[in-house]
Scaffold this active site. Structure first.
Site, PDB file in Angstrom:
ATOM      1  N   CYS A  20      10.146  -0.034   4.199  1.00 27.07           N
ATOM      2  CA  CYS A  20      10.148  -1.181   5.129  1.00 27.07           C
ATOM      3  C   CYS A  20      11.487  -1.235   5.841  1.00 27.07           C
ATOM      4  O   CYS A  20      11.591  -1.783   6.925  1.00 27.07           O
ATOM      5  CB  CYS A  20       9.963  -2.490   4.387  1.00 27.07           C
ATOM      6  SG  CYS A  20       8.577  -2.488   3.324  1.00 27.07           S
ATOM      7  N   LYS A  80      -2.954  -6.417  -8.331  1.00 24.83           N
ATOM      8  CA  LYS A  80      -3.659  -5.270  -7.742  1.00 24.83           C
ATOM      9  C   LYS A  80      -2.645  -4.360  -7.056  1.00 24.83           C
ATOM     10  O   LYS A  80      -2.147  -4.662  -5.973  1.00 24.83           O
ATOM     11  CB  LYS A  80      -4.711  -5.692  -6.714  1.00 24.83           C
ATOM     12  CG  LYS A  80      -5.550  -4.474  -6.294  1.00 24.83           C
ATOM     13  CD  LYS A  80      -6.207  -4.597  -4.950  1.00 24.83           C
ATOM     14  CE  LYS A  80      -5.421  -4.042  -3.790  1.00 24.83           C
ATOM     15  NZ  LYS A  80      -5.226  -2.588  -3.754  1.00 24.83           N
ATOM     16  N   GLU A 128       6.122  -9.975   2.528  1.00 21.81           N
ATOM     17  CA  GLU A 128       7.158  -9.062   3.021  1.00 21.81           C
ATOM     18  C   GLU A 128       6.437  -8.005   3.836  1.00 21.81           C
ATOM     19  O   GLU A 128       5.704  -7.187   3.280  1.00 21.81           O
ATOM     20  CB  GLU A 128       7.903  -8.395   1.852  1.00 21.81           C
ATOM     21  CG  GLU A 128       8.772  -9.329   1.048  1.00 21.81           C
ATOM     22  CD  GLU A 128       9.773 -10.091   1.871  1.00 21.81           C
ATOM     23  OE1 GLU A 128      10.150  -9.621   2.962  1.00 21.81           O
ATOM     24  OE2 GLU A 128      10.174 -11.178   1.432  1.00 21.81           O
ATOM     25  N   GLU A 138       6.042  -0.333  14.290  1.00 17.60           N
ATOM     26  CA  GLU A 138       6.389   0.323  13.030  1.00 17.60           C
ATOM     27  C   GLU A 138       5.530   1.580  12.868  1.00 17.60           C
ATOM     28  O   GLU A 138       4.312   1.521  12.921  1.00 17.60           O
ATOM     29  CB  GLU A 138       6.144  -0.628  11.854  1.00 17.60           C
ATOM     30  CG  GLU A 138       6.626  -0.028  10.553  1.00 17.60           C
ATOM     31  CD  GLU A 138       6.517  -0.981   9.374  1.00 17.60           C
ATOM     32  OE1 GLU A 138       5.438  -1.551   9.162  1.00 17.60           O
ATOM     33  OE2 GLU A 138       7.523  -1.139   8.654  1.00 17.60           O
TER      34      GLU A 138
HETATM   35  C1  UN1 Z   1      10.612  -1.397   0.888  1.00 19.32           C
HETATM   36  O1  UN1 Z   1      10.653  -0.401   1.581  1.00 19.32           O
HETATM   37  O2  UN1 Z   1       9.640  -2.179   0.931  1.00 19.32           O
HETATM   38  O3  UN1 Z   1      16.470  -1.454   0.509  1.00 19.32           O
HETATM   39  C2  UN1 Z   1      11.645  -1.714  -0.114  1.00 19.32           C
HETATM   40  C3  UN1 Z   1      15.774  -0.494   0.250  1.00 19.32           C
HETATM   41  C4  UN1 Z   1      15.095  -0.440  -1.097  1.00 19.32           C
HETATM   42  C5  UN1 Z   1      13.850  -1.254  -1.083  1.00 19.32           C
HETATM   43  C6  UN1 Z   1      12.909  -0.947   0.037  1.00 19.32           C
HETATM   44  N1  UN1 Z   1      15.995  -0.943  -2.100  1.00 19.32           N
HETATM   45  O4  UN1 Z   1      15.593   0.431   1.023  1.00 19.32           O
END
Ligand code: UN1
Length: 500
Positions: free
Chosen positions: A285, A177, A251, A386
């Site tokens: 992230c 999904k 994650e 965040e």
């Molecule tokens: C994410 O934001 O979940 O290292 C992944 C990085 C990218 C991946 C980010 N290669 O910023």
């Protein structure tokens, strides 16, 4: 607004189907509100059918030799290389980030398909000595079974590939999904896998919002849920999966930090900060939402970061001169905007930004100005929570030790970095920064797929995407003992008698 360019269906057991109650949702360009596509809003019944299809395909897929599974991934990588530019352009329209970044997103998926395709000829276990004579001891991997993959909108094809490629190479089948904001690019990944020869039922795709994801998490015949997204949703998934003791790989959020030591090359540091804080409109992230700066260089770094932020051009990501695209949707825009008052209440100084960008065409999209807060207290909410937007908090410190302590003082632990020329301090930072990823003389983004990706504390639950570490998520270890002594050897090592 133009009419929908396409109406798509779920993909279950090798068939393209509508949702069981005919429900749909729309996908729009976040830069201008243009309607791009209509997708099915999947029900519990749809999820149940998808899980049954994945289960039915499992035995055939797990018994296909892994190198053959790998060949399908290699072929998918080759198709994706041919379509890279089209995919990147389509992603920019669906998700908003600029073309250079969407090309990078597609490239990460290509890299992951090749990497995991190669694992089809490795999937290493161990062969170890046995305690007993004429006996062999080794370990191998079993697929977990049916994997439920729930992915976010910020990396619409890369993150799905981080989940699907290792799941598939290890012999699992999948119910997938994708995020409701970016289903088009996820669909493209599945279409490419099918063109590359993936058998029916091995990947099943159900589109929809939170309840569709919840139905996957709660389905008794799903063995593993892999999720990238918010920490709050990660907690809900953990609870939802607890009843059946499902495997869960998470994650989650980050509050990533760049440390600028007094001896840093400030040209590098400023460029690293601007790219890590504002690239992808801060919706990574790994985005640098905190910058911890030595007091001797604080004023200069602050001035230069503000100057760079104010020079960034906001616009549609397909336009050549755009530095910064929109954020993904109204909800995120409202959330980001809500931190203006929060920052002020905590006594931080707004150095630039702090509001929507509404000049001309920008008013039609979800644009937010790159925002820099100065003199931020490390305990302030803008330094702890965040935000997931183009917002960063500058924190002044008096020493390297204080910088490390401030950097570690959050509930997250994804990415960290330090700019310094002192090799001893660099090694201390690598040791002492309690995050899953640390960069030296680079920003906090740009992780490569051949190393583990994930973090400590509230960033996850101890698992990692990418690298060989991902194989541990998608397999169960199995120990094998093979006795060729012709006897039942009843004892452990203490009973052994050998002639001197
Ligand atoms: C994410 O934001 O979940 O290292 C992944 C990085 C990218 C991946 C980010 N290669 O910023």
């Amino acid at each position: 607004m133009t009419v929908a360019t396409a109406t798509y269906q779920n993909y279950i057991g090798g068939e393209w189907v509508d949702s069981s109650d005919g429900g749909t949702f729309e996908v729009k360009d976040p830069a201008n509100g243009e309607l791009l596509a209509v997708f099915p809003e999947s029900t519990k019944e749809d999820v149940d059918r998808a899980v049954k299809a994945a289960r039915a395909a499992f035995d055939k897929w797990r018994l296909m030799p892994a190198p053959h599974r790998g060949e399908i991934l290699f072929k998918a990588a080759e198709i994706m290389i041919e379509r890279k530019e089209d995919l990147a352009r389509e992603m920019t329209r669906e998700m908003g980030k600029v073309l250079a970044e969407t090309r990078g997103d597609v490239q990460e998926a290509i890299d992951m398909l090749y990497y995991m395709g190669g694992e089809g000829r490795r999937l290493f276990g161990e062969v170890v000595p046995s305690e007993l004579p004429d006996k062999m001891a080794l370990s191998t991997r079993l697929p977990v079974g049916v994997v439920g993959a729930i992915t976010p909108w910020n990396f619409p094809i890369a993150i799905p590939s981080w989940k699907l490629a290792p799941a598939l190479i290890c012999g699992n089948t999948v119910v997938f999904k994708p995020a409701e904001d970016t289903p088009i690019l996820s669909l493209r990944l599945v279409e490419i896998l099918l063109e590359a020869g993936l058998p029916k039922g091995v990947v099943n795709m159900v589109f929809g919002h939170g309840p569709t994801g919840a139905a996957i998490v709660e389905h008794p015949d799903v063995d593993l849920v892999t999720f990238t997204g918010s920490t709050d949703t990660g907690k809900k998934i953990t609870k939802g999966a607890a009843e059946d003791l499902k495997r869960v790989s998470l994650e989650l959020g980050g509050k990533n930090v760049i440390i600028v030591h007094e001896d840093a090359d400030l040209d590098l540091a400023v460029e690293g900060i601007v790219w890590s804080a504002f690239g992808t409109s801060g919706q990574r992230c790994t985005a640098a939402s905190r910058v911890v700066i030595h007091e001797k260089v604080y004023d200069e770094v602050a001035r230069r970061v503000v100057e760079a932020a104010e020079q960034m051009k906001l616009g549609h990501g397909l336009e050549d001169d755009t530095d910064l695209g929109p954020v993904i949707n109204q909800r995120q825009l409202d959330k980001i905007a809500s931190f203006r008052e929060i920052g002020e209440a905590d006594g931080a100084t707004l150095l630039t930004g702090g509001e929507r960008a509404t000049d001309g065409d920008l008013a039609d999209g979800f644009f937010y100005k790159p925002t820099v807060w100065g003199d931020v207290n490390p305990k302030a909410r803008i330094a702890q929570e965040e935000i997931f937007g183009p917002v960063t908090a500058l924190i002044k410190v008096g020493s390297f030790e204080e910088a490390i302590a401030v950097a570690n003082d959050t509930s997250y632990g994804l990415s960290s970095s330090i700019f310094t020329k002192d090799v001893n301090l660099a090694f201390k930072a690598m040791r002492d920064l309690y995050t899953g990823i640390t960069y030296i003389n680079a920003g906090t983004t740009g992780a490569e797929i051949q190393l583990p990706f994930g973090g400590t504390k509230g960033t996850g639950n101890g698992h990692r995407d990418a690298g060989t570490a991902a194989l541990d998520v998608y397999t169960e270890w199995k120990a094998l003992y093979i006795d060729f002594s012709g006897k039942i050897q009843k004892a452990q090592i203490d009973e052994l008698k050998f002639d001197a």
